[in-house]
Design a protein around this motif. Structure first.
Motif, mmCIF file in Angstrom:
data_model
loop_
_atom_site.group_PDB
_atom_site.id
_atom_site.type_symbol
_atom_site.label_atom_id
_atom_site.label_comp_id
_atom_site.label_asym_id
_atom_site.label_seq_id
_atom_site.Cartn_x
_atom_site.Cartn_y
_atom_site.Cartn_z
ATOM 1 N N LYS A 100 1.098 -1.595 0.044
ATOM 2 C CA LYS A 100 -0.299 0.385 0.182
ATOM 3 C C LYS A 100 1.066 1.091 -0.170
ATOM 4 O O LYS A 100 2.527 1.563 0.348
ATOM 5 N N LEU B 240 -0.076 4.908 1.668
ATOM 6 C CA LEU B 240 -0.969 6.236 2.248
ATOM 7 C C LEU B 240 -0.694 7.565 1.890
ATOM 8 O O LEU B 240 -0.127 8.195 2.404
ATOM 9 N N GLY C 14 -3.813 11.269 5.256
ATOM 10 C CA GLY C 14 -4.341 10.960 6.818
ATOM 11 C C GLY C 14 -2.826 9.881 7.091
ATOM 12 O O GLY C 14 -3.673 9.886 8.277
ATOM 13 N N SER C 15 -1.847 9.967 7.030
ATOM 14 C CA SER C 15 -0.858 10.290 7.189
ATOM 15 C C SER C 15 -0.794 9.950 8.992
ATOM 16 O O SER C 15 -1.215 12.035 9.223
ATOM 17 N N TYR C 16 -0.513 9.915 10.002
ATOM 18 C CA TYR C 16 -0.734 9.766 11.271
ATOM 19 C C TYR C 16 -2.068 10.693 11.741
ATOM 20 O O TYR C 16 -2.323 10.186 12.943
ATOM 21 N N VAL D 197 -4.832 10.026 10.756
ATOM 22 C CA VAL D 197 -5.581 8.369 10.840
ATOM 23 C C VAL D 197 -5.253 7.446 12.330
ATOM 24 O O VAL D 197 -6.024 6.803 12.124
ATOM 25 N N VAL D 198 -4.288 7.895 12.764
ATOM 26 C CA VAL D 198 -3.628 7.326 14.569
ATOM 27 C C VAL D 198 -4.631 7.965 15.642
ATOM 28 O O VAL D 198 -5.533 7.129 16.549
ATOM 29 N N GLY E 118 4.444 -1.968 2.882
ATOM 30 C CA GLY E 118 3.760 -2.804 4.230
ATOM 31 C C GLY E 118 3.974 -4.042 3.756
ATOM 32 O O GLY E 118 2.986 -4.584 3.764
ATOM 33 N N GLY F 57 -0.269 2.456 16.064
ATOM 34 C CA GLY F 57 -0.679 2.134 14.442
ATOM 35 C C GLY F 57 -2.410 2.265 14.539
ATOM 36 O O GLY F 57 -3.268 1.956 15.227
ATOM 37 N N SER F 58 -3.060 2.392 12.840
ATOM 38 C CA SER F 58 -4.171 2.642 12.697
ATOM 39 C C SER F 58 -4.683 0.999 12.318
ATOM 40 O O SER F 58 -5.959 1.368 11.756
ATOM 41 N N PHE G 202 -4.414 0.804 8.759
ATOM 42 C CA PHE G 202 -4.746 1.156 7.446
ATOM 43 C C PHE G 202 -4.664 0.073 6.789
ATOM 44 O O PHE G 202 -4.830 -0.088 5.533
ATOM 45 N N ASP G 203 -2.931 -0.437 7.359
ATOM 46 C CA ASP G 203 -2.576 -1.852 6.204
ATOM 47 C C ASP G 203 -3.130 -2.832 5.980
ATOM 48 O O ASP G 203 -3.200 -2.718 5.019
ATOM 49 N N VAL H 73 4.952 8.081 15.346
ATOM 50 C CA VAL H 73 4.193 7.952 15.627
ATOM 51 C C VAL H 73 4.088 8.095 17.325
ATOM 52 O O VAL H 73 2.968 9.428 17.851
ATOM 53 N N ALA I 45 4.624 7.044 6.812
ATOM 54 C CA ALA I 45 5.019 7.798 8.300
ATOM 55 C C ALA I 45 5.626 9.247 7.595
ATOM 56 O O ALA I 45 6.955 10.175 8.287
HETATM 57 C C1 LIG Z 1 2.224 7.331 10.598
HETATM 58 C C2 LIG Z 1 1.251 6.077 10.270
HETATM 59 O O1 LIG Z 1 -0.697 6.841 10.071
HETATM 60 C C3 LIG Z 1 1.409 6.006 8.796
HETATM 61 C C4 LIG Z 1 2.808 4.473 8.110
HETATM 62 O O2 LIG Z 1 2.651 4.382 7.336
HETATM 63 P P1 LIG Z 1 3.829 3.433 6.397
HETATM 64 O O3 LIG Z 1 3.295 3.312 5.505
HETATM 65 O O4 LIG Z 1 5.133 4.546 6.554
HETATM 66 O O5 LIG Z 1 3.792 2.277 7.312
HETATM 67 P P2 LIG Z 1 5.109 1.698 7.552
HETATM 68 O O6 LIG Z 1 5.187 0.771 6.188
HETATM 69 O O7 LIG Z 1 4.591 0.106 8.824
HETATM 70 O O8 LIG Z 1 6.293 1.653 7.730
HETATM 71 C C5 LIG Z 1 0.914 5.385 10.796
HETATM 72 C C6 LIG Z 1 -0.789 4.374 11.128
HETATM 73 O O9 LIG Z 1 -1.591 4.834 10.605
HETATM 74 O O10 LIG Z 1 -0.050 3.409 11.069
#
Ligand SMILES: C[C@@](O)(CCOP(=O)(O)OP(=O)(O)O)CC(=O)O
Ligand SMILES: Nc1ncnc2c1ncn2[C@@H]1O[C@H](COP(=O)(O)OP(=O)(O)O)[C@@H](O)[C@H]1O
Length: 321
Positions: free
Chosen positions: A13, A15, A18-20, A22-23, A101, A143-144, A146-147, A195, A281
């Motif tokens: 995936k 993202l 919504g990075s961060y 979404v947590v 991911g 973590g959220s 989302f993955d 995070v 992230a």
């Molecule tokens: C910060 C975040 O919102 C997104 C992190 O996304 P990444 O795609 O960087 O994740 P990893 O592959 O696990 O390192 C934390 C979250 O939503 O869990």
């Protein structure tokens, strides 16, 4: 007698919305991509796990055990398995994780293939719940998820569950139908620590104010994507992104972009991408989104130390037998 086996695969995936946020309960959009983890499972006389991370006999690694533990809780005794769990090579670029991911895709592919063997059903919603619990326990609640959700459902709008027991997440499939190119800069970013820094600031009034402004822009963006107006949506994603970068730098004290990611983004947008950012992230890769990204790919490939791959939007979980 024909041997019973099950085969499943799940995507990686990106993202981008919504990075961060979404947590902390914000809305996100995640794009499932055509780099996948493939699982093949049979019931066997002994446990044997052949994986991209080595061969394990008897006990699997932490990821495998986190999945099997869920089935132990559900079924009590479970049989032994012969499992192959193999990742497409692009999950690792130049010896480092690519950020696509692998752990969530591997968790979902393995959960699906064991669930299918034990229940005789190919039920993505059940697989999703089991895989979220396995992932949650392995990541100790950080973590959220989302993955994991996109590894099951493909490209989605996602809002996190408020608690793992309630599982009151929001998931709605939504493809963007754009091309993607990704550049890896050779850095590894520590998502968990980053995070954790955000979590420390969650009650700071400035943090809350900026997060709520980010949320507004992300909501606008997602509404526009739902109407097929991706070009207009990216302007809201851009505003939200700039606010997030400021929040990270000025309030949280974490760098989610650096000189190189910014340079790559500038090049991407100059060469025709509609938007470019360091996804997830942040800090380890840059993605360009657009309609014809050949020029972006060419320009990025000229930069020393950068590895470039093309990604396509892909389906979520597939049961292949
Ligand atoms: C910060 C975040 O919102 C997104 C992190 O996304 P990444 O795609 O960087 O994740 P990893 O592959 O696990 O390192 C934390 C979250 O939503 O869990
Ligand atoms: N096919 C697989 N088989 C077993 N374990 C895996 C597999 N793919 C990933 N993992 C586990 O997940 C870890 C990678 O997770 P992580 O560092 O969070 O990177 P990513 O961002 O790719 O998920 C690996 O170190 C390994 O323990």
């Amino acid at each position: 007698m024909k041997e019973i086996k099950s085969v499943a695969s799940a995507p990686g995936k990106v993202l981008w919305i919504g990075s961060y946020s979404v947590v902390f309960g914000g809305i996100g959009h995640v794009i499932a991509v055509n780099k996948r983890v493939h699982a093949e499972c049979r019931i066997s006389n002994e446990n044997l796990f052949e994986t991209s991370y080595g061969i394990f006999k008897n006990r699997g690694n932490e990821l495998i055990e986190s999945v099997l533990n869920q089935f132990r809780v559900m079924y009590g005794n479970i049989p032994k398995f012969h499992v192959k769990l193999i990742n497409d090579p692009e999950f690792i670029i130049n010896g480092r994780k690519s950020g696509l991911g692998s752990s969530s895709a591997a968790t979902v592919a393995l959960t699906a293939c064991i669930f299918s063997l034990l229940s005789g059903e190919n039920n993505p919603d059940e697989v999703h719940k089991i895989a979220q619990r396995a992932n949650y326990e392995r990541q100790k609640g950080i973590g959220s998820g989302f993955d994991v959700a996109s590894a099951v459902y493909g490209s989605i709008v996602y809002r996190r569950f408020t608690s793992i027991e309630k599982m009151d997440y929001y998931v709605k499939p939504l493809r963007i139908n754009k091309e993607l190119v990704m550049a890896f800069i050779g850095e590894s970013f520590d998502t968990v620590s980053s995070v954790a820094e955000f979590v420390k600031k969650k009650d700071d009034p400035r943090f809350k104010e900026i997060m709520s402004m980010i949320e507004e822009e992300n909501k606008f963006a997602i509404e526009l994507i739902e109407k097929g107006r991706v070009e207009e949506a990216v302007e809201h994603v851009r505003l939200a992104r700039n606010m997030l970068v400021n929040l990270a730098t000025e309030v949280v004290n974490v760098k989610i972009e650096n000189d190189l990611t910014r340079k790559l983004e500038e090049i991407a947008e100059r060469e025709g991408a509609i938007f470019s950012l360091s996804p997830g992230a942040g800090g380890e890769s840059v993605v360009a989104i657009g309609d014809n990204l050949e020029r972006v790919k060419e320009a990025w490939s000229k930069i020393k130390g950068i590895s470039v791959i093309t990604l396509k939007e892909d389906e979520g979980l597939k049961f292949e037998v």
